[in-house]
Design an enzyme around this catalytic site. Structure first.
Site, PDB file in Angstrom:
ATOM      1  N   CYS A  95       0.867  -1.174   0.000  1.00 15.84           N
ATOM      2  CA  CYS A  95       0.000   0.000   0.000  1.00 15.84           C
ATOM      3  C   CYS A  95       0.906   1.226   0.000  1.00 15.84           C
ATOM      4  O   CYS A  95       2.015   1.178  -0.540  1.00 15.84           O
ATOM      5  CB  CYS A  95      -0.973  -0.010   1.177  1.00 15.84           C
ATOM      6  N   TRP A  96       0.462   2.319   0.579  1.00 21.89           N
ATOM      7  CA  TRP A  96       1.252   3.548   0.524  1.00 21.89           C
ATOM      8  C   TRP A  96       2.533   3.438   1.348  1.00 21.89           C
ATOM      9  O   TRP A  96       3.614   3.764   0.887  1.00 21.89           O
ATOM     10  CB  TRP A  96       0.401   4.725   1.012  1.00 21.89           C
TER      11      TRP A  96
END
Length: 358
Positions: A95-96
Site C-alpha cells: 500500500c502507501w
C-alpha cells in the site's frame, strides 16, 4: 521464508506471481510498481470518507467503517480476480507505506493458505529505489543521440533500429508526448512524473550497459515531464548522429504525422497558443488564420522556417558533442527511413570499433 520484503528492485519484483497494489484507484493511476495489478481495499470515495470521519468525528468510528469497506472489497477480489489462483500462489502486496491496508489484505491471503509477502515501507520504498537510481546515481549508459530538424522522421527511424540489432530508449513513448509544442497525443494525457520515472526504470533495466543505446535528442523535458538527472547527464555528453531532409519533405511528413491535430481545431489553436510570445502579434495572427483556413501546408512551412529551424540552429551552434555522421535523406518515405536506419547501424558499429582499438 520472510513474510516481508525490505529491498526492492526489478529482479525482486519478478520473483512473485502477482504484485498487488491495494491502494485506491486514484493512487494507482498516479504511479505504481511495474506490472502491478490494482486490487484496492478502499476505493477513492471510501478512502476520502474514512479520512474525513477520522479527523472530524472519531478515529474508532473511522476504523470500524473502514474495516467494513476493507472486508467487502477483499471478499470481492477473492471472488473475482483471485478466484483462479492455485494453492502455491505467492503474491507481493503493498500500500502507501506498508500499513493497515496492505496488512489487511496480506492477512486474509495468508489465511487462505497463500504465501503473501508485504513490502516493508510500501510504495514509498519503491520511490526511494527510483530516486536512488535516477537522481542519485552516476550515468552508466553509452548513449548515441539521434538528432535533426523537426520533421525528419526521427521517431519512426528510431523505431526501425531494434530489428537491426541496436538498443533504443524511446523517451517520447515513455512520456506519452512527441516532444514539441504540437507533440501532445490527442485525448491521451501524459503519465505523471512518477509514472514516467517508473516506466523509465523498467525500460533501462532491459538495456545492456556495455552496448550503445540510441536515444532521440530531446530537451530536458518531454512535454511536461522532466528527464531525470542520471539520463540527462548522459545525454548532454553523448555523441550524435544528425539527420537532414528538405523542408518540403518535412512539411509533408508533419502533415501526416500530426493529422489528428490538424483535424481538431481546438487542439491546434491550443498548441499555437503555447508557442513562445517572441514572434509578435501579427505573426501569431497569421498562423492562427492559416489554421482557421485549413492552410496546413503553409502553416507547417512557416513554423519550420520561423520557429523550428532557427531554434535548432541556435542549439546546434552551442552543441559541442561529437558528431558521428550526417545522414541526408532524399525523401522521408519508408524506403528512405530504412536506408537511414541502415546508415545509423554502420555509424554506430564504426564508433564501437574505434573505441575498441587499443
Amino acid at each position: 521464508m520472510s513474510d516481508t520484503l525490505d529491498h526492492l528492485d526489478l529482479d525482486a519484483l519478478r520473483s512473485f506471481d502477482d504484485i498487488i497494489d491495494v491502494r485506491s484507484p486514484g493512487e494507482f493511476a498516479e504511479d505504481h510498481m511495474p506490472g502491478a495489478i490494482n486490487l484496492p481495499v478502499l476505493g477513492d470515495q471510501e478512502r476520502a470518507e474514512v479520512g474525513t470521519i477520522y479527523v472530524q468525528q472519531s478515529p474508532f468510528l473511522a476504523r470500524r467503517i473502514g474495516a467494513t469497506y476493507v472486508a467487502r472489497n477483499i471478499a470481492r477480489h477473492l471472488e473475482n480476480t483471485l478466484a483462479d489462483r492455485t494453492g502455491r500462489y505467492r503474491p507481493l502486496v503493498y500500500c502507501w507505506r506498508g500499513g493497515q491496508r496492505s496488512n489487511a489484505m496480506a492477512t486474509v491471503l495468508r489465511q487462505v493458505g497463500w504465501r503473501a509477502v508485504l513490502v516493508s515501507g510500501g510504495y514509498r520504498t519503491w520511490r526511494r529505489y527510483v530516486t536512488a537510481s535516477l537522481y542519485d546515481s552516476e550515468p552508466s549508459l553509452q548513449i548515441v543521440l539521434l538528432d535533426g530538424n523537426t520533421g525528419c522522421a526521427k521517431t519512426e527511424i528510431l523505431g526501425r533500429l531494434p530489428e537491426l540489432g541496436l538498443q533504443v530508449l524511446d523517451l517520447e513513448g515513455l512520456a506519452g508526448h512527441r516532444g514539441s509544442v504540437f507533440g501532445g497525443l490527442t485525448g491521451v494525457p501524459q503519465p505523471s512524473q512518477k509514472a514516467f520515472e517508473s516506466r523509465l526504470i523498467e525500460a533501462l533495466a532491459g538495456l545492456d550497459p556495455t552496448r550503445p543505446v540510441i536515444v532521440e535528442a530531446e530537451s530536458s523535458r518531454v512535454g511536461d515531464r522532466m528527464v531525470p538527472p542520471v539520463l540527462w547527464k548522459a545525454m548532454q555528453t553523448a555523441s550524435r548522429i544528425n539527420l537532414r531532409a528538405r523542408a518540403r519533405d518535412r512539411v509533408d511528413y508533419l502533415l501526416s504525422a500530426y493529422s489528428e491535430i490538424t483535424s481538431d481545431p481546438a487542439a491546434l489553436a491550443l498548441a499555437l497558443d503555447r508557442l513562445p510570445p517572441l514572434y509578435g502579434r501579427q505573426r501569431q495572427a497569421d498562423w492562427a488564420r492559416m489554421a482557421h483556413d485549413g492552410a496546413f501546408a503553409d502553416l507547417a512551412a512557416s513554423l519550420i522556417e520561423i520557429h523550428y529551424d532557427p531554434a535548432y540552429e541556435r542549439s546546434n551552434r552551442r552543441d559541442s558533442r561529437a558528431c558521428l555522421g550526417e545522414i541526408d535523406l532524399a525523401a522521408l518515405d519508408e524506403e528512405a527511413q530504412k536506408s537511414a536506419a541502415d546508415q545509423i547501424v554502420r555509424l554506430v558499429h564504426q564508433q564501437q570499433q574505434i573505441m575498441a582499438q587499443p
